[in-house]
Design an enzyme around this catalytic site. Sequence first.
Site, mmCIF file in Angstrom:
data_model
loop_
_atom_site.group_PDB
_atom_site.id
_atom_site.type_symbol
_atom_site.label_atom_id
_atom_site.label_comp_id
_atom_site.label_asym_id
_atom_site.label_seq_id
_atom_site.Cartn_x
_atom_site.Cartn_y
_atom_site.Cartn_z
ATOM 1 N N ASP A 208 35.436 18.513 12.728
ATOM 2 C CA ASP A 208 36.926 18.785 12.604
ATOM 3 C C ASP A 208 37.336 18.579 13.844
ATOM 4 O OD1 ASP A 208 39.047 19.422 10.692
ATOM 5 O OD2 ASP A 208 39.470 21.128 11.900
ATOM 6 N N HIS A 341 40.296 13.889 2.416
ATOM 7 C CA HIS A 341 41.272 15.014 1.911
ATOM 8 C C HIS A 341 42.428 15.240 2.543
ATOM 9 C CE1 HIS A 341 39.572 16.658 5.497
ATOM 10 N NE2 HIS A 341 40.135 17.679 5.334
HETATM 11 C C1 GLC Z 1 41.737 18.598 10.317
HETATM 12 C C2 GLC Z 1 41.416 18.587 8.587
HETATM 13 C C3 GLC Z 1 42.824 19.070 8.238
HETATM 14 C C4 GLC Z 1 43.083 20.526 8.707
HETATM 15 C C5 GLC Z 1 43.106 20.417 10.222
HETATM 16 C C6 GLC Z 1 42.990 21.638 11.009
HETATM 17 O O1 GLC Z 1 42.498 17.545 10.191
HETATM 18 O O2 GLC Z 1 41.010 17.209 8.302
HETATM 19 O O3 GLC Z 1 42.427 19.033 6.690
HETATM 20 O O4 GLC Z 1 44.207 20.846 8.264
HETATM 21 O O5 GLC Z 1 41.853 19.672 10.854
HETATM 22 O O6 GLC Z 1 41.755 22.291 10.941
#
Ligand code: GLC
Length: 575
Positions: A208, A341
């Site tokens: 992430d 997602h």
């Molecule tokens: C990434 C994830 C997202 C999340 C963000 C913070 O972008 O894909 O869903 O909100 O990180 O962790």
Amino acid sequence: MTIPSRTWWKDGVVYQIYPASYNDSNGDGLGDIPGIVSKIDYIKSLGIDIVWLSPMYDSPQYDMGYDISNYEAVYAPYGTVADIEHLIEACHSRGMRLILDLVVNHTSDEHAWFKESRSSKTNPKRDWYIWRPAKYAADGTRMPPNNWRSFFSGSTWAWDEETQEYYLHLFATQQPDLNWENPETRRAIYDSAMEFWLKKGVDGFRVDTVNMYSKGNDLPDAPIIDRGIFEQPASGLFCNGPRMHEFLREMNTEVLSKYDAMTVGELPHTPDPAHVLRYVGSGDKQLDMVFQFDIVDLGIGKTHKYEYEGYKLSELKSVIAKWQTFIEDTDGWTTAFCENHDQGRSVSRFASDSPQYRERSAKMLALMMCALTGTLFIYQGQEIGMINAPKSWPIEEYKDIESINYYNSVAERTGNDPKAVGHVMKSIQILGRDHARLPMQWDDSPHAGFTTKKEGAWMRVHDDYPSINVAKQEHDPSSVLNFWRKALKIRKEYRDLFIHGAFEMYEPENEETFVFGKRYGGHRAVVVLNFTGSEQGFHRPEVGGKFELLVGNLEGVDGTEDVLKPWEGRIYLVN
Ligand code: GLC
Ligand code: CA
């Protein structure tokens, strides 16, 4: 051309599962791990090699589990650590692998580490997060340390009354950023978030926000581009910071090199191919591959994502060409994806979700994706052509913190101006992260067979589930689902061309059709796609050789005519 090395994570097709929305096994309205295990043969039947599970860790769920309060525990409504062990077993015994989401830019504010860190300025874990004193305006007003805007609106700084300092959170207030400058913090992350699961047999991670760990120590103000508001977009200042590459090398040496584990990093705000190559060159072990976001960022607003501006087909083609070709003659690797997602559904964004054309255009996108070089990622529901939530749904049906916070901030800032708020709503209808989070549509029983709970799922099921669902498509040989199965088989049968081949684009300016070629050694394929709702002629590129239709999304077409029906797609082998 350098011969690409073949490894399981290059040739494998990845299927992303969002645990809240996949399958509810115990009737509480929320998806869970046993629910996923019970669908494992379905996943295998698609032609999937690697399952990527979005966060299932313990979490207060302000950001759907991307706010983790304990890396070594599972969110109880999803199941237990033993359930994940079953899932690993279920995947491995079918020749599939399982990767988890590694969320280590931040934790939840309910993580034990943060609770300690915020307890006092002298706590040994104080420095595990990013704390700064306030600034003061000339009139004495307390101000945050800088003007950075959080991804979820408002400042990236939250004031802590108890210890009278601000902490940094690039995302929600409940997601404080970890301080990667501290070696002890990094060691704890490696142990708790990574090795704990690798030792259980997990095969790698989707990483992430992989380019935000190193922020430097200065944290300067961002330039003002959004006038009339204090907080400014600052990704240029906190992405790809000075020690980023060093941290990832260390993560490899200390952890990943001990396992046969894959990594795919989420790499937003990095448009320069030379820079992306630094992350994915196999010689300099950092990441195996990344998601570069140009394709899903098409049309997003300049001042804010949810100020949608639209895009042209030529732009879509050029970003695909850019990220297909940047690894040529290098030791890097790329990915192919158009959903996850955090995105609207691809049929609604890039093709047509009208009842007349949604199936055909979903198949056309499947053809395109299956012909692209790199590791292919499919998001749950994409294989049946799921589409965005109906436009009739009001903002109250949306759950995502990103959409809701921005909607509210504009409503507040403009005194509910119908034009401003209306534009945000239109943008959310296209780009909102919730579209991908609607429950999976399994059959035409109540709540799409996702849950047996009488009151329904945690999030409203799409109104169209009686016509778009797995059960219906299983029995229909010409369904989107069966088309994906076929297209994935072809991708693997011709893996040299489609997974590893060189990409060539023709007629980049054409706004109706997308024609591209794939080449590997003496072999060639040409892909022709009609991105409009009307008939289009196309030109066969003069590549020498005879065009033979390999696959198309319309029945009864022999491929000899140079005219495409609305949303038609074909792949030719050229010999
Ligand atoms: C990434 C994830 C997202 C999340 C963000 C913070 O972008 O894909 O869903 O909100 O990180 O962790
Ligand atoms: Ca459940």
